[in-house]
Design a protein around this motif. Structure first.
Motif, PDB file in Angstrom:
ATOM      1  N   ASN A  91       0.804  -1.214   0.000  1.00 34.08           N
ATOM      2  CA  ASN A  91       0.000   0.000   0.000  1.00 34.08           C
ATOM      3  C   ASN A  91       0.843   1.273   0.000  1.00 34.08           C
ATOM      4  OD1 ASN A  91      -1.922  -1.971   0.218  1.00 34.08           O
ATOM      5  ND2 ASN A  91      -2.673  -1.360   2.229  1.00 34.08           N
ATOM      6  N   GLU A  92       1.797   1.368   0.900  1.00 37.27           N
ATOM      7  CA  GLU A  92       2.571   2.602   1.000  1.00 37.27           C
ATOM      8  C   GLU A  92       3.676   2.667  -0.052  1.00 37.27           C
ATOM      9  OE1 GLU A  92       3.576   3.796   5.028  1.00 37.27           O
ATOM     10  OE2 GLU A  92       2.154   2.337   5.831  1.00 37.27           O
ATOM     11  N   LEU A  93       4.521   1.643  -0.101  1.00 38.10           N
ATOM     12  CA  LEU A  93       5.600   1.662  -1.085  1.00 38.10           C
ATOM     13  C   LEU A  93       5.031   1.641  -2.503  1.00 38.10           C
ATOM     14  CD1 LEU A  93       8.575   1.544  -1.855  1.00 38.10           C
ATOM     15  CD2 LEU A  93       8.472  -0.957  -1.604  1.00 38.10           C
ATOM     16  N   GLY A  94       4.003   0.816  -2.724  1.00 40.73           N
ATOM     17  CA  GLY A  94       3.397   0.753  -4.054  1.00 40.73           C
ATOM     18  C   GLY A  94       2.868   2.100  -4.503  1.00 40.73           C
ATOM     19  N   THR A  95       2.232   2.831  -3.593  1.00 40.86           N
ATOM     20  CA  THR A  95       1.706   4.152  -3.940  1.00 40.86           C
ATOM     21  C   THR A  95       2.836   5.142  -4.201  1.00 40.86           C
ATOM     22  OG1 THR A  95      -0.310   3.759  -2.659  1.00 40.86           O
ATOM     23  CG2 THR A  95       0.260   6.053  -3.117  1.00 40.86           C
ATOM     24  N   ALA A  96       3.885   5.088  -3.407  1.00 38.99           N
ATOM     25  CA  ALA A  96       5.027   5.985  -3.621  1.00 38.99           C
ATOM     26  C   ALA A  96       5.665   5.735  -4.985  1.00 38.99           C
ATOM     27  CB  ALA A  96       6.048   5.790  -2.501  1.00 38.99           C
ATOM     28  N   ILE A  97       5.829   4.472  -5.350  1.00 36.17           N
ATOM     29  CA  ILE A  97       6.415   4.144  -6.654  1.00 36.17           C
ATOM     30  C   ILE A  97       5.509   4.635  -7.779  1.00 36.17           C
ATOM     31  CG2 ILE A  97       6.921   2.187  -8.186  1.00 36.17           C
ATOM     32  CD1 ILE A  97       8.040   0.748  -5.694  1.00 36.17           C
ATOM     33  N   LEU A  98       4.211   4.433  -7.627  1.00 39.67           N
ATOM     34  CA  LEU A  98       3.264   4.879  -8.642  1.00 39.67           C
ATOM     35  C   LEU A  98       3.314   6.399  -8.810  1.00 39.67           C
ATOM     36  CD1 LEU A  98       0.802   4.370 -10.537  1.00 39.67           C
ATOM     37  CD2 LEU A  98      -0.645   4.634  -8.500  1.00 39.67           C
ATOM     38  N   LEU A  99       3.302   7.142  -7.709  1.00 39.84           N
ATOM     39  CA  LEU A  99       3.288   8.602  -7.787  1.00 39.84           C
ATOM     40  C   LEU A  99       4.598   9.143  -8.368  1.00 39.84           C
ATOM     41  CD1 LEU A  99       1.550   9.401  -4.391  1.00 39.84           C
ATOM     42  CD2 LEU A  99       0.568   9.622  -6.681  1.00 39.84           C
ATOM     43  N   ALA A 100       5.707   8.511  -8.035  1.00 41.88           N
ATOM     44  CA  ALA A 100       6.980   8.943  -8.624  1.00 41.88           C
ATOM     45  C   ALA A 100       6.971   8.716 -10.131  1.00 41.88           C
ATOM     46  CB  ALA A 100       8.135   8.178  -7.974  1.00 41.88           C
ATOM     47  N   ALA A 101       6.433   7.573 -10.546  1.00 39.05           N
ATOM     48  CA  ALA A 101       6.371   7.282 -11.980  1.00 39.05           C
ATOM     49  C   ALA A 101       5.412   8.231 -12.693  1.00 39.05           C
ATOM     50  CB  ALA A 101       5.943   5.831 -12.191  1.00 39.05           C
ATOM     51  N   MET A 102       4.308   8.589 -12.043  1.00 41.17           N
ATOM     52  CA  MET A 102       3.378   9.557 -12.635  1.00 41.17           C
ATOM     53  C   MET A 102       4.052  10.910 -12.805  1.00 41.17           C
ATOM     54  SD  MET A 102      -0.190   8.641 -10.633  1.00 41.17           S
ATOM     55  CE  MET A 102      -1.034  10.098 -11.272  1.00 41.17           C
ATOM     56  N   THR A 103       4.874  11.294 -11.835  1.00 39.42           N
ATOM     57  CA  THR A 103       5.597  12.561 -11.911  1.00 39.42           C
ATOM     58  C   THR A 103       6.534  12.569 -13.113  1.00 39.42           C
ATOM     59  OG1 THR A 103       5.468  12.767  -9.502  1.00 39.42           O
ATOM     60  CG2 THR A 103       7.088  14.148 -10.647  1.00 39.42           C
ATOM     61  N   ARG A 104       7.281  11.487 -13.283  1.00 41.73           N
ATOM     62  CA  ARG A 104       8.201  11.400 -14.427  1.00 41.73           C
ATOM     63  C   ARG A 104       7.446  11.429 -15.750  1.00 41.73           C
ATOM     64  NH1 ARG A 104      10.228   7.083 -11.213  1.00 41.73           N
ATOM     65  NH2 ARG A 104      12.029   7.728  -9.970  1.00 41.73           N
ATOM     66  N   ALA A 105       6.261  10.805 -15.774  1.00 37.25           N
ATOM     67  CA  ALA A 105       5.483  10.722 -17.013  1.00 37.25           C
ATOM     68  C   ALA A 105       4.655  11.972 -17.267  1.00 37.25           C
ATOM     69  CB  ALA A 105       4.572   9.494 -16.957  1.00 37.25           C
ATOM     70  N   GLY A 106       4.618  12.897 -16.320  1.00 39.38           N
ATOM     71  CA  GLY A 106       3.843  14.120 -16.494  1.00 39.38           C
ATOM     72  C   GLY A 106       2.344  13.913 -16.377  1.00 39.38           C
ATOM     73  N   ILE A 107       1.917  12.895 -15.626  1.00 36.96           N
ATOM     74  CA  ILE A 107       0.493  12.619 -15.426  1.00 36.96           C
ATOM     75  C   ILE A 107       0.058  13.308 -14.139  1.00 36.96           C
ATOM     76  CG2 ILE A 107      -1.256  10.826 -15.076  1.00 36.96           C
ATOM     77  CD1 ILE A 107       0.709   8.899 -16.532  1.00 36.96           C
ATOM     78  N   GLY A 108      -0.950  14.173 -14.216  1.00 36.54           N
ATOM     79  CA  GLY A 108      -1.318  14.992 -13.066  1.00 36.54           C
ATOM     80  C   GLY A 108      -2.689  14.732 -12.502  1.00 36.54           C
ATOM     81  N   ARG A 109      -3.306  13.584 -12.805  1.00 38.53           N
ATOM     82  CA  ARG A 109      -4.668  13.310 -12.333  1.00 38.53           C
ATOM     83  C   ARG A 109      -4.700  11.934 -11.659  1.00 38.53           C
ATOM     84  NH1 ARG A 109      -8.140  13.570 -17.550  1.00 38.53           N
ATOM     85  NH2 ARG A 109      -9.860  13.247 -16.062  1.00 38.53           N
ATOM     86  N   LEU A 110      -5.179  11.897 -10.421  1.00 40.84           N
ATOM     87  CA  LEU A 110      -5.197  10.664  -9.640  1.00 40.84           C
ATOM     88  C   LEU A 110      -6.504  10.535  -8.877  1.00 40.84           C
ATOM     89  CD1 LEU A 110      -3.654   8.205  -8.261  1.00 40.84           C
ATOM     90  CD2 LEU A 110      -3.086   9.841  -6.438  1.00 40.84           C
ATOM     91  N   VAL A 111      -7.086   9.336  -8.926  1.00 37.93           N
ATOM     92  CA  VAL A 111      -8.181   8.957  -8.030  1.00 37.93           C
ATOM     93  C   VAL A 111      -7.683   7.782  -7.208  1.00 37.93           C
ATOM     94  CG1 VAL A 111     -10.530   8.067  -7.852  1.00 37.93           C
ATOM     95  CG2 VAL A 111      -9.975   9.788  -9.580  1.00 37.93           C
ATOM     96  N   LEU A 112      -7.734   7.925  -5.886  1.00 32.52           N
ATOM     97  CA  LEU A 112      -7.175   6.951  -4.963  1.00 32.52           C
ATOM     98  C   LEU A 112      -8.272   6.257  -4.175  1.00 32.52           C
ATOM     99  CD1 LEU A 112      -4.785   5.749  -3.227  1.00 32.52           C
ATOM    100  CD2 LEU A 112      -5.044   7.782  -1.782  1.00 32.52           C
ATOM    101  N   ALA A 113      -8.224   4.948  -4.114  1.00 33.18           N
ATOM    102  CA  ALA A 113      -9.140   4.193  -3.258  1.00 33.18           C
ATOM    103  C   ALA A 113      -8.640   4.272  -1.822  1.00 33.18           C
ATOM    104  CB  ALA A 113      -9.216   2.735  -3.705  1.00 33.18           C
ATOM    105  N   SER A 114      -9.363   5.009  -0.984  1.00 32.82           N
ATOM    106  CA  SER A 114      -9.064   5.055   0.437  1.00 32.82           C
ATOM    107  C   SER A 114     -10.165   4.304   1.177  1.00 32.82           C
ATOM    108  CB  SER A 114      -8.925   6.491   0.922  1.00 32.82           C
ATOM    109  OG  SER A 114      -8.452   6.530   2.260  1.00 32.82           O
ATOM    110  N   SER A 115     -10.300   4.546   2.460  1.00 30.66           N
ATOM    111  CA  SER A 115     -11.214   3.732   3.258  1.00 30.66           C
ATOM    112  C   SER A 115     -11.678   4.488   4.485  1.00 30.66           C
ATOM    113  CB  SER A 115     -10.517   2.440   3.695  1.00 30.66           C
ATOM    114  OG  SER A 115     -11.303   1.720   4.632  1.00 30.66           O
TER     115      SER A 115
END
Length: 369
Positions: A91-115
């Motif tokens: 959950n935590e590391l996976g999200t950090a890796i995803l957000l870093a990759a989105m930053t590199r790719a220039g993707i600025g829109r995220l919907v996150l499943a929280s609880s």
């Protein structure tokens, strides 16, 4: 869509396809969530069997993507604290890796499943208040004062639970507190490893939005149920556990006294909330993070759910055991006012309709123990 082959993710994918989106799914098909054979995927889906903690795979999957819907996570209360490293990594590391990759790719829109678990125990009023007196099955007021409950009790003591004293008590009067709706502005107080990891995901998303100018929405799911839930896994929700017991010819086992109040929301309504949030990420202000409760707005008890599932499926009546889990909270029900008002979302599946459907719907194949 991360986790797009999962229970909730697959329904969001179907809704997105129907809405005209091109969808790429990244899912690891973990054996403790999925049966040995992957479910057949719609031919229109670009499916990648990869883990969200694999930075190279995530980077490749993000090529050509305009918005990310992040559903991949290890869910549920878990078996014991030995699950903690897996929760943090998934959950935590996976999200950090995803957000870093989105930053590199220039993707600025995220919907996150929280609880809802990020809140810990729900909101309460003292006995002199009026909020929280609605009987099970009634629609509680979705008024703006839903978040003004004036008591947030500490975690329940094991000695009280052993003695069958399940409801939080007002320390000042000794009287049971009255449960109230919880709003997105209530204090956050995660009380188990899963909850801590979900709140960490939110904090990471908020930090990413501030740093990169991205737009992030966190959807705090309440008790999601519906066709396609996994069976026979300790990480599934209570609806799946009850339904699995009925499928085995056993009576659903209800912990505590069965009067724990929850908001059961149908998976189709959750999918609709995700599509509404995806649309909102286009219009939202840059560098924005916003959380929304995703709940039906109608209170039922866990005992209500067990009874309805047994009745609609012709199974054995539930057994109330008095057992408990220290990580569980007593009452938590949602104010969905913000989601309805700001995103134009409305729940469409009633408890009666949804549970009747779920009672007859097939579950996924049993997962690997």
């Amino acid at each position: 869509m991360t986790g797009g082959a999962g229970f909730i993710g697959s329904v969001i994918v179907e809704a997105a396809l129907a809405d005209g989106w091109s969808v790429r799914v990244l899912d690891s098909l973990r054996p403790d969530v999925h049966a040995a054979d992957a479910r057949s995927m719609d031919a229109r889906i670009d499916f990648r069997r990869e883990d969200v903690t694999d930075a190279a795979a995530v980077a490749d999957a993000l090529q050509g993507v305009s918005v990310v819907c992040h559903q991949a996570a290890k869910v549920g209360l878990g078996v014991d604290f030995l699950d903690a490293p897996d929760y943090v990594a998934s959950n935590e590391l996976g999200t950090a890796i995803l957000l870093a990759a989105m930053t590199r790719a220039g993707i600025g829109r995220l919907v996150l499943a929280s609880s809802m678990v990020v809140y810990g125990e729900g909101s309460y009023r003292r006995a002199s208040g009026t909020e929280g007196n609605a009987t099970s099955g009634t629609r509680v007021p979705a008024a703006s004062d839903a978040g003004s409950a004036n008591v947030r009790p500490p975690a329940r003591r094991q000695s009280d639970l052993v003695a069958g004293r399940f409801d939080p008590v007002d320390a000042a009067t000794g009287l049971a507190l009255l449960p109230a709706l919880i709003s997105e502005d209530d204090p956050l107080d995660p009380r188990n490893v899963y909850a801590s990891s979900k709140l960490s995901q939110e904090y990471l998303a908020a930090s990413w939005a501030r740093t990169t100018g991205g737009r992030a929405i966190a959807l705090r799911y309440h008790n999601v149920y519906g066709p396609g839930m996994p069976q026979n896994t300790p990480y599934a929700g209570v609806a799946s556990l009850f339904r699995s017991a009925i499928e085995r010819g056993e009576a659903p086992r209800v912990f505590e006294d069965g009067r724990q109040r929850r908001d059961f929301v149908h998976v189709a309504d959750v999918a609709a909330a995700n599509l509404a949030a995806i649309g909102r990420t286009t219009d939202a202000e840059p560098s924005s993070f916003r959380a929304y409760n995703v709940g039906s707005g109608t209170v039922h008890t866990i005992g209500d759910l067990a009874e309805a599932l047994s009745r609609f499926s012709g199974g054995l009546p539930p057994v109330v055991t008095g057992e408990f889990r220290l990580g569980d909270v007593r009452h938590i029900t949602a104010s969905n006012e913000r989601l309805c008002t700001e995103l134009g979302w409305q729940p469409s599946v009633s408890f009666e309709e949804g549970v009747r459907e779920f009672a007859a719907a097939p579950l996924r194949e049993a997962v690997t123990p």
